[in-house]
Design a protein around this motif. Structure first.
Motif, PDB file in Angstrom:
ATOM      1  N   ALA A  54       0.827  -1.211   0.000  1.00 55.88           N
ATOM      2  CA  ALA A  54       0.000   0.000   0.000  1.00 55.88           C
ATOM      3  C   ALA A  54       0.859   1.258   0.000  1.00 55.88           C
ATOM      4  N   LEU A  55       1.979   1.234   0.730  1.00 50.23           N
ATOM      5  CA  LEU A  55       2.822   2.426   0.846  1.00 50.23           C
ATOM      6  C   LEU A  55       3.914   2.482  -0.214  1.00 50.23           C
ATOM      7  N   GLY A  56       4.142   1.358  -0.883  1.00 50.38           N
ATOM      8  CA  GLY A  56       5.156   1.335  -1.932  1.00 50.38           C
ATOM      9  C   GLY A  56       6.562   1.496  -1.418  1.00 50.38           C
ATOM     10  N   ARG A  57       6.859   0.981  -0.228  1.00 49.63           N
ATOM     11  CA  ARG A  57       8.193   1.121   0.351  1.00 49.63           C
ATOM     12  C   ARG A  57       8.400   0.002   1.361  1.00 49.63           C
ATOM     13  N   PRO A  58       9.644  -0.396   1.623  1.00 50.14           N
ATOM     14  CA  PRO A  58       9.901  -1.415   2.654  1.00 50.14           C
ATOM     15  C   PRO A  58       9.432  -0.924   4.020  1.00 50.14           C
ATOM     16  N   ILE A  59       8.919  -1.812   4.816  1.00 45.67           N
ATOM     17  CA  ILE A  59       8.326  -1.433   6.095  1.00 45.67           C
ATOM     18  C   ILE A  59       9.375  -0.825   7.020  1.00 45.67           C
ATOM     19  N   GLU A  60      10.636  -1.231   6.880  1.00 45.69           N
ATOM     20  CA  GLU A  60      11.701  -0.730   7.749  1.00 45.69           C
ATOM     21  C   GLU A  60      12.046   0.732   7.476  1.00 45.69           C
ATOM     22  N   THR A  61      11.604   1.263   6.338  1.00 51.35           N
ATOM     23  CA  THR A  61      11.918   2.657   6.025  1.00 51.35           C
ATOM     24  C   THR A  61      10.998   3.638   6.742  1.00 51.35           C
ATOM     25  N   LEU A  62       9.969   3.131   7.411  1.00 49.45           N
ATOM     26  CA  LEU A  62       9.044   3.999   8.135  1.00 49.45           C
ATOM     27  C   LEU A  62       8.919   3.621   9.604  1.00 49.45           C
ATOM     28  N   TYR A  63       8.937   2.294   9.860  1.00 49.60           N
ATOM     29  CA  TYR A  63       8.698   1.826  11.229  1.00 49.60           C
ATOM     30  C   TYR A  63       9.965   1.183  11.791  1.00 49.60           C
ATOM     31  N   ALA A  64      10.323   1.595  13.025  1.00 49.76           N
ATOM     32  CA  ALA A  64      11.452   0.953  13.700  1.00 49.76           C
ATOM     33  C   ALA A  64      11.057  -0.422  14.202  1.00 49.76           C
ATOM     34  N   SER A  65       9.765  -0.588  14.545  1.00 48.67           N
ATOM     35  CA  SER A  65       9.243  -1.906  14.940  1.00 48.67           C
ATOM     36  C   SER A  65       7.786  -1.987  14.525  1.00 48.67           C
ATOM     37  N   PHE A  66       7.343  -3.210  14.249  1.00 47.29           N
ATOM     38  CA  PHE A  66       5.973  -3.458  13.807  1.00 47.29           C
ATOM     39  C   PHE A  66       5.505  -4.717  14.521  1.00 47.29           C
ATOM     40  N   GLY A  67       4.608  -4.551  15.525  1.00 48.95           N
ATOM     41  CA  GLY A  67       4.254  -5.654  16.398  1.00 48.95           C
ATOM     42  C   GLY A  67       3.064  -6.476  15.939  1.00 48.95           C
ATOM     43  N   GLU A  68       2.634  -7.350  16.830  1.00 43.07           N
ATOM     44  CA  GLU A  68       1.489  -8.225  16.575  1.00 43.07           C
ATOM     45  C   GLU A  68       0.184  -7.422  16.676  1.00 43.07           C
ATOM     46  N   PRO A  69      -0.918  -7.952  16.145  1.00 41.79           N
ATOM     47  CA  PRO A  69      -2.196  -7.230  16.222  1.00 41.79           C
ATOM     48  C   PRO A  69      -2.662  -7.064  17.666  1.00 41.79           C
ATOM     49  N   VAL A  70      -3.187  -5.877  17.963  1.00 46.97           N
ATOM     50  CA  VAL A  70      -3.696  -5.588  19.306  1.00 46.97           C
ATOM     51  C   VAL A  70      -5.207  -5.487  19.330  1.00 46.97           C
ATOM     52  N   ALA A  71      -5.846  -5.416  18.176  1.00 42.47           N
ATOM     53  CA  ALA A  71      -7.303  -5.356  18.098  1.00 42.47           C
ATOM     54  C   ALA A  71      -7.728  -5.817  16.718  1.00 42.47           C
ATOM     55  N   GLY A  72      -8.840  -6.556  16.669  1.00 39.78           N
ATOM     56  CA  GLY A  72      -9.355  -7.033  15.394  1.00 39.78           C
ATOM     57  C   GLY A  72     -10.819  -6.681  15.249  1.00 39.78           C
ATOM     58  N   ALA A  73     -11.153  -5.904  14.222  1.00 39.45           N
ATOM     59  CA  ALA A  73     -12.537  -5.504  13.991  1.00 39.45           C
ATOM     60  C   ALA A  73     -13.048  -6.159  12.711  1.00 39.45           C
ATOM     61  N   SER A  74     -14.246  -5.730  12.272  1.00 42.00           N
ATOM     62  CA  SER A  74     -14.891  -6.411  11.163  1.00 42.00           C
ATOM     63  C   SER A  74     -14.170  -6.207   9.836  1.00 42.00           C
ATOM     64  N   LEU A  75     -13.592  -5.020   9.624  1.00 45.64           N
ATOM     65  CA  LEU A  75     -12.966  -4.719   8.347  1.00 45.64           C
ATOM     66  C   LEU A  75     -11.452  -4.718   8.394  1.00 45.64           C
ATOM     67  N   ALA A  76     -10.870  -4.516   9.564  1.00 45.05           N
ATOM     68  CA  ALA A  76      -9.419  -4.336   9.654  1.00 45.05           C
ATOM     69  C   ALA A  76      -8.936  -4.778  11.021  1.00 45.05           C
ATOM     70  N   GLN A  77      -7.613  -4.755  11.186  1.00 48.36           N
ATOM     71  CA  GLN A  77      -7.023  -4.981  12.498  1.00 48.36           C
ATOM     72  C   GLN A  77      -5.929  -3.955  12.720  1.00 48.36           C
ATOM     73  N   ALA A  78      -5.616  -3.720  14.001  1.00 49.70           N
ATOM     74  CA  ALA A  78      -4.640  -2.695  14.372  1.00 49.70           C
ATOM     75  C   ALA A  78      -3.386  -3.341  14.953  1.00 49.70           C
ATOM     76  N   HIS A  79      -2.229  -2.792  14.588  1.00 45.56           N
ATOM     77  CA  HIS A  79      -0.940  -3.271  15.085  1.00 45.56           C
ATOM     78  C   HIS A  79      -0.240  -2.139  15.832  1.00 45.56           C
ATOM     79  N   GLU A  80       0.435  -2.471  16.891  1.00 41.73           N
ATOM     80  CA  GLU A  80       1.276  -1.509  17.594  1.00 41.73           C
ATOM     81  C   GLU A  80       2.603  -1.399  16.864  1.00 41.73           C
ATOM     82  N   ALA A  81       3.050  -0.175  16.641  1.00 44.28           N
ATOM     83  CA  ALA A  81       4.312   0.040  15.935  1.00 44.28           C
ATOM     84  C   ALA A  81       5.012   1.273  16.489  1.00 44.28           C
ATOM     85  N   VAL A  82       6.273   1.428  16.130  1.00 43.67           N
ATOM     86  CA  VAL A  82       7.068   2.585  16.532  1.00 43.67           C
ATOM     87  C   VAL A  82       7.722   3.166  15.286  1.00 43.67           C
TER      88      VAL A  82
END
Length: 502
Positions: free
Chosen positions: A115-143
């Motif tokens: 979606a962002l057209g870039r490696p995930i490491e170029t924006l996030y120092a860490s990308f964790g497991e999902p912390v919430a799951g809803a009907s259309l999407a889920q949320a992840h904790e990141a830094v």
């Protein structure tokens, strides 16, 4: 989806509810009239073994989760009304708010990069497991690389196709109800379904949600009753949304309301005033304020997330809403009735005085009483009977407003069982009335209308219509200089009016 396929899914939905004994659950048979009781017993014979597993709310939650995102949205709404359906039933449905089964983090990471057209490491120092799951999407904790803690929302794989299928089924169900269930026609099932479908489709583009969050964040900043997380725009794509981390506890967490220093009364008041100030003062409001989308922190801080559904009200709709609420606050039932007629909510053939009497029968017993003393199920039943008696039809353009009002009032009741919604609403509604319906406000509107008329007149003079102007024999044509004089007078009136009101 073709018609036969939609019909097959509709039948399948009914079968899922039937197999889970979630259509006419056996536990409620004491409340059924004889005909419905017989039908319930017959349907129970076709229920599967899973029908014996769990309470009615658990079985319904299990069914709605299998039926898809649109059905889950219905379950989320029902879960906010423990006062109507019972605390146990509402709690059983609560898992539909943010505790649905997550999809793998590896898939989420791939979705973010695509979606962002870039490696995930170029924006996030860490990308964790999902912390919430809803009907259309889920949320992840990141830094982020700069150290900021954020939440990254990622759409579920294949969710667009699933929503499209649900939309076809809902539209088909609405058409069948409209054709075969005559009493339900005044509820405008087709218009209702169209409003729900449009809201669901808009949620599939997280760039729109980012814009809604940013807009409502500015709106909320005017009063401070509620706040929105800041948008991290470099982390926004059609299927990905990055927001600053919401402070506090999710209200769907049982421990959220027991945190030290929390003022539950003020928290409930802030929720009501946040919604009303958004809707009345700005004509735009967060239209999905269930507990899963609200974070609370002591003493009474509210942060709303998930801006996929944003409601909007035109200026006339805002005025009608404010005047109806103000009429109830003043117990001026004739005025409330007249506004319903002025807005076209009640057909003109009925008596304004008789409708005012019916409104008094509803408002009189509940005004000024704590939420815990008001049997909301009985109030809603009475309101439904009145709307039928006076041929009131559902207004599709107000579906999001009515749904959000119902949700917000239910959440406020859960926060503070002794909550007084009228006392909470009074300052916001009173402020709107003084600002918009006072003599200075009327003068200001006149000035604005005069200026608008002058601009239109200037455009007409500069670009006269090509078609010949037909002049009636009895009214001589006015010379062009007269239009300039009238325009100058309008401009002068606007200038004077603005000077009077500052």
């Amino acid at each position: 989806m073709s018609g036969p396929a939609a019909f097959g899914r509709l039948v399948g939905a009914g079968w899922t509810l039937l197999r889970n004994d979630a259509l006419l659950p056996r536990e409620l048979r004491d409340l059924y009239p004889p005909v419905v009781l017989t039908l319930s017993k017959a349907l129970h014979l076709m229920a599967g073994r899973q029908a014996a597993q769990g309470r009615p709310g658990e079985r319904l939650a299990r069914s709605l989760e299998r039926l898809g995102p649109v059905a889950i949205k219905l379950g989320q709404l029902l879960s906010t009304r423990a006062d109507i359906f019972g605390a146990e039933f509402a709690e059983d449905l609560a898992r539909l708010k943010d505790r649905l089964e997550p999809f793998p983090t590896a898939i989420a990471r791939a979705e973010v990069e695509h979606a962002l057209g870039r490696p995930i490491e170029t924006l996030y120092a860490s990308f964790g497991e999902p912390v919430a799951g809803a009907s259309l999407a889920q949320a992840h904790e990141a830094v982020l690389l700069d150290g900021r803690k954020v939440a990254v929302k990622v759409l579920r794989p294949g969710i667009a196709r699933r929503v499209g299928e649900d939309a076809e089924v809902l539209a088909l169900a609405a058409r069948l109800i409209d054709r075969w269930v005559r009493p339900a026609r005044r509820l405008e099932p087709r218009g209702f379904a169209a409003a729900v479908i449009r809201a669901a489709l808009l949620e599939l583009d997280l760039r729109l949600e980012a814009a809604g969050c940013d807009e409502l964040g500015e709106v909320m900043g005017h009063d401070g009753y509620m706040r929105a997380p800041a948008v991290v725009w470099e982390g926004v794509g059609k299927r990905v949304l990055t927001l600053e981390w919401a402070q506090g506890w999710p209200l769907s967490d049982a421990e959220a309301l027991t945190q030290p220093g929390l003022d539950r009364k003020l928290l409930a008041v802030n929720l009501i005033r946040a919604f009303l100030s958004q809707a009345l003062d700005h004509g735009v409001f967060h239209a999905d304020l269930h507990e899963g989308n609200l974070f609370v922190a002591a003493p009474a801080r509210l942060t709303a997330v998930d801006y996929g559904i944003v409601g909007r009200l035109s200026a006339p709709e805002r005025r009608y809403l404010a005047e109806i609420l103000w009429g109830f606050l003043q117990r001026d039932y004739p005025r409330v009735a007249q506004v319903h007629f002025d807005a076209g909510y009640v057909p003109a053939g009925h008596s304004v005085a008789a409708f005012a009497q019916a409104l008094r029968a509803v408002g009189g017993p509940v005004f000024g009483r704590a939420a815990s003393e008001v049997p909301m199920s009985r109030v809603l039943t009475q309101l439904f009977e009145i709307t039928a008696l006076y041929d009131m039809r559902l207004r599709p353009e107000l579906v999001l407003l009515q749904k959000t009002m119902m949700t917000v009032e239910g959440v406020a009741r859960r926060i503070d069982p002794d909550h007084d919604i009228w006392a909470a609403a009074d300052p916001v509604v009173r402020r709107w009335m003084l600002r918009e319906l006072s003599p200075p406000a009327r003068i200001r509107r006149f000035a604005e209308e005069a200026q608008a008329a002058l601009r239109n007149l200037a455009r007409l003079v500069e670009n006269p219509p090509r078609a010949p102007v037909v002049v009636t024999p009895t009214l001589p044509a006015r010379p062009r200089w007269l239009w300039f004089v009238l325009g100058a007078l309008a401009a002068g009136a606007a200038f004077v009016a603005r000077g009077v009101i500052g």
